[in-house]
Design a protein around this motif. Structure first.
Motif, short mmCIF file in Angstrom:
data_model
loop_
_atom_site.label_atom_id
_atom_site.label_comp_id
_atom_site.label_asym_id
_atom_site.label_seq_id
_atom_site.Cartn_x
_atom_site.Cartn_y
_atom_site.Cartn_z
N CYS A 414 0.83 -1.22 0.00
CA CYS A 414 0.00 0.00 0.00
C CYS A 414 0.86 1.26 0.00
O CYS A 414 0.51 2.26 -0.63
N ARG A 415 1.99 1.22 0.70
CA ARG A 415 2.90 2.37 0.69
C ARG A 415 3.49 2.56 -0.70
O ARG A 415 3.64 3.69 -1.18
N GLN A 421 3.81 5.54 -9.28
CA GLN A 421 2.82 5.75 -10.33
C GLN A 421 1.65 4.78 -10.24
O GLN A 421 0.60 5.01 -10.83
N LEU A 422 1.85 3.67 -9.51
CA LEU A 422 0.80 2.66 -9.40
C LEU A 422 -0.50 3.25 -8.89
O LEU A 422 -1.59 2.88 -9.34
N GLY A 423 -0.41 4.19 -7.94
CA GLY A 423 -1.60 4.76 -7.35
C GLY A 423 -2.41 5.62 -8.30
O GLY A 423 -3.58 5.94 -8.02
N VAL A 428 -6.73 0.10 -13.69
CA VAL A 428 -5.84 -0.90 -14.27
C VAL A 428 -5.40 -1.90 -13.21
O VAL A 428 -5.37 -3.11 -13.45
N GLU A 429 -5.06 -1.40 -12.01
CA GLU A 429 -4.63 -2.30 -10.94
C GLU A 429 -5.72 -3.30 -10.58
O GLU A 429 -5.47 -4.51 -10.44
N VAL A 430 -6.95 -2.80 -10.44
CA VAL A 430 -8.06 -3.69 -10.07
C VAL A 430 -8.29 -4.75 -11.16
O VAL A 430 -8.48 -5.93 -10.87
#
Length: 816
Positions: A414-415, A421-423, A428-430
């Motif tokens: 989560c950090r 850039q993931l956040g 896309v992540e989901v």
């Protein structure tokens, strides 16, 4: 100097007009701007009689001793004075003082007329009525979510031609062409391969079903994350870390609002149905608290008092757990042990009532058609033996290790999401995590089914009519022991199930780390219980086979004879589920009560207690924080944990602002500053409040005034009092001196001044200061030396100091 800095640089506290305060507040906000002003010239619990009588004669919604008019130029209260801005902490002492004054006024007036007496009775009854409404609404929404999620989960595998609104189980219940042994197979239920290519056999049919399963999972997940991103960003996650923070006194506007409730309810169904490794139990607490907050707006008693509203939210949290697990008592204990910051006895009774009504409502809806509140309700009949405490404690150790591992890895991920850039690409992540989960889940029947159904399967105590592979034992119909099935050798189905469960365990452990914390509603209770239940079932079957083949060993021969029913693998699954859930959340008492309410028996409390305590001890040895506290710290919320001791020998002067070599403390004087001087200080600083002193030379403390109250009062005076200009003198004194002729009118703001701010001396130990902040819920505390003002300590300063003493990053505390 950094004195009492507000979150987000006090958005909305800059030189905006008062209309900006009004426009940003709506009934969906956590706090509402009441039309009452407050004066806190006294804070005693039992004020002198003359002041009490005087205040009651002219009560204006302020604090004790508020008989003076609100400022000299206005008869009615100023809307907005005494309220709070977003991302700031409430003043618990002031809110409780307001409620005592309100209650005292109603009690005194009830003796004057029949109408006032009726109003007094309705005021006393309003709390119970509110609990009734919360229970009814929470139970109804939980039933809707359960029914919808069950139907949409089955939709990934097929559809009922007899009525598309039926899930697989209900579809075959209504069928006249089904036998008990093949109760899951009926002509009315068609898989997608049967609908598309008219056959359910062969490799191509398997590929079609595989493709449709993944496609539906991606569609549900995409809809869930898109709705959250577009309409209610606060609807993601479990909500429990934020609710803990809100109950401690923090303001997060909109977090418990109407849009959040609607979107969370819809997307929770979608997220659970997508097959991701998440549960609905945590988010149901958020849903129930949204119901509580919205219903508070129907009652002035709770709408206009933030402390009273938090009592309601504590009860709503209990109702949420009650409908999540069908455990009303466990829900009350969960609220008390895990989420509530302030939990008086009255709240305990009302929490119990709200949990009871919620559970009764859900039972009336009967979402699973089995007269139970949860899908995995079980009853065990075989007693456990003292020797079995050893494997139960082993499960506790496993739960503690899993909990500590999960917290560290999930927080690290989560950090990384927050700092890279993931956040920026939540959709896309989901979709990636959903695709990986669905592709890996479909080939294994235990990962393909919903997690609640998996837990139900693992908890199940095998009977004669069970057709599950977990119950595929040899000598199936040997019932020589009075109807109870004896321990017997495992068949091929059991061994096959063990391999599949081992693979399921690995997948659940890994994929849950990346799933929890994504921008969709995601609870952690069910995935944690699934991990523990799988481990427990594996150990339970192993113990069962060991007892069967080696019943003559010393550890078995005294209590387990050949052909007896000695070991219950389902019990091991239940104990493992409790151990893993305890390791992740660090719950103890409430966890044991929830689990025994699930099983309907008190006989297994000792195994559950042993596993829960062992998992907590092991997890605490590897890391003190539970998953919710870890996420609170990750997000920088100002949550002061009441369970931890402060053991460092520092003093108030070591923490206060300003420090040595810092600029002097920004203060207001009681009778020598003009409106322009005050407005200049407000525009050039971001502090949320200012100490008021007699003069800059003496630095003798008079009181404390909030920035928000100053802005609203000055702007209101400019609009409604003739002659107030920039050169008008502001007085915080009781009486203003006579002014020369032709001077602008003065502005008297004594009634927005807190004349009894909490103060400590510069040599007060910080352990005492920390206790004061915890137990009184303070926002700030002033530091004096021989009566002269030296500095200020805010809640943010305390949290930063605690973090620094624990070798953590003090800048991680973002809000005040």
């Amino acid at each position: 100097m950094a004195m009492w800095q507000g979150a987000m640089d006090n958005r909305g506290f800059q030189q905006g007009s008062f209309s900006s305060f009004q426009s940003s507040s709506s009934d969906e906000d956590l706090m509402d701007i009441p039309g009452t002003a407050m004066d806190f010239s006294m804070r005693d619990d039992v004020p002198p009689l003359d002041r009490e009588i005087e205040g009651n004669k002219s009560y204006n919604g302020g604090g004790i001793g508020s008989s003076n008019r609100i400022m000299d130029f206005l008869e009615e209260p100023i809307p907005g004075v005494g309220t709070y801005d977003d991302f700031n902490t409430i003043d618990w002492v002031r809110e409780k003082s307001r409620d005592r004054d309100r209650h005292r006024e109603i009690t005194n007036k009830s003796k004057e007329s029949t109408w006032a007496l009726i109003h007094s009775v309705s005021d006393a009854f309003s709390g119970w009525l509110l609990m009734l409404l919360i229970g009814l609404l929470s139970g109804s929404l939980a039933g809707l979510i359960d029914i919808s999620a069950h139907w949409m989960t089955d939709l990934k595998e097929g559809i009922c031609t007899g009525g598309f609104w039926f899930n697989h189980e209900h579809c075959c219940w209504n069928s006249k062409h089904v036998t008990f042994e093949d109760r899951d197979k009926c002509p009315e239920w068609n898989s997608w391969s049967q609908l598309i290519i008219s056959t359910d056999q062969g490799a191509f049919a398997y590929i079609v079903n595989y493709f449709m399963y993944v496609l539906w999972a991606l569609l549900f997940a995409f809809l869930a994350v898109s709705l959250v991103k577009a309409f209610a960003p606060y609807a993601c996650g479990s909500g429990i870390p934020e609710i803990k923070t809100i109950l401690s006194g923090f303001i997060i506007r909109g977090y418990l609002g109407k849009w959040t409730l609607v979107i969370k309810t819809i997307t929770l169904v979608l997220a659970v149905s997508s097959g991701l490794s998440l549960g609905k139990e945590g988010p149901l607490v958020h849903v129930a608290c949204c119901c509580g907050n919205i219903l508070c707006h129907c009652f002035n008693k709770y709408r206009k008092n933030e402390a009273k509203r938090r009592e309601v939210l504590s009860a709503a949290a209990a109702a949420g757990v009650s409908v999540a697990f069908g455990a009303p008592i466990g829900g009350v204990l969960f609220s008390l042990e895990e989420v509530s910051y302030y939990f008086p006895l009255k709240t305990l009774w009302r929490s119990f009532f709200a949990a009871l009504v919620a559970a009764f409502t859900l039972r009336s809806i009967n979402p699973f058609g089995n007269s139970r509140l949860v899908l995995f309700y079980v009853e065990f009949h075989t007693p456990w033996h003292l020797f079995e405490l050893v494997p139960f404690i082993v499960l506790g150790i496993f739960g503690g290790l899993w909990g500590a591992l999960f917290i560290r890895t999930n927080i690290a991920w989560c950090r990384k999401r927050k700092t890279t850039q993931l956040g920026k690409y939540p959709v896309v992540e989901v979709l990636i995590v959903t695709a990986i989960t669905a592709i890996l889940a479909f080939p294994n029947e235990y990962t393909r089914m919903s997690t609640s159904e998996l837990i139900s399967e693992l908890f199940n105590d095998c009977g004669l009519l069970d057709s599950s592979k977990l119950c595929d034992y040899e000598n199936h119909f040997n019932t020589s022991k009075g109807g109870e099935l004896p321990d017997r050798p495992a068949g091929e189905g059991v061994y096959s199930a063990m391999w599949q469960l081992a693979l399921t365990l690995i997948l659940k452990i890994v994929i849950t780390i990346f799933t929890f914390g994504m921008k969709i509603p995601s609870g952690l209770f069910i995935p944690s219980m699934a991990v523990g239940a799988i481990a427990g079932r594996l150990l339970g079957v192993g113990m069962e086979q060991l007892a069967y083949y080696h019943h003559d060993w010393g550890i078995f021969n005294s209590w387990c004879s050949q052909g007896a029913d000695c070991i219950t693998p389902g019990l091991y699954a239940m104990v493992g589920a409790a151990a893993c859930l305890g390791g992740v959340t660090r719950m103890t008492v409430s966890l044991v009560v929830i689990m025994f309410e699930l099983t309907g028996g008190l006989e297994y409390i000792v195994p559950l207690m042993a596993a829960a305590m062992t998992s907590k001890w092991v997890a605490d040895a590897l890391g003190r924080e539970g998953i919710y506290d870890a996420h609170i710290r990750l997000n920088g919320y100002p949550f002061l944990e009441a369970k931890e001791e402060f053991a460092h020998k520092t003093l108030a002067m070591d923490v206060m602002k300003p420090r040595r070599n810092d600029p002097l403390l920004t203060v207001l004087t009681q009778d020598s500053m003009t409106v322009e001087d005050v407005e200049t200080i407000i525009s050039e600083t971001t502090y949320s409040g200012f100490p008021v002193v007699v003069s800059r030379e003496s630095q003798r403390l008079v009181g404390f005034v909030l920035r928000r109250d100053l802005i609203i009062s000055i702007e209101n005076a400019r609009k409604k009092q003739d002659g107030v200009v920039s050169t008008s003198i502001i007085y915080f004194t009781e009486h203003s001196p006579p002014m020369p002729p032709y001077t602008p009118p003065t502005l008297k703001l004594r009634n927005i001044l807190d004349l009894s701010p909490f103060t400590v001396t510069d040599l007060t130990p910080m352990e005492i200061v920390v206790d004061i902040f915890r137990k009184l819920g303070l926002r700030q505390c002033l530091v004096t030396h021989n009566g002269r003002l030296l500095g200020i300590i805010t809640k943010k300063d305390v949290l930063k100091h605690i973090a620094q003493m624990a070798n953590q990053d003090p800048d991680s505390i973002l809000f005040n």
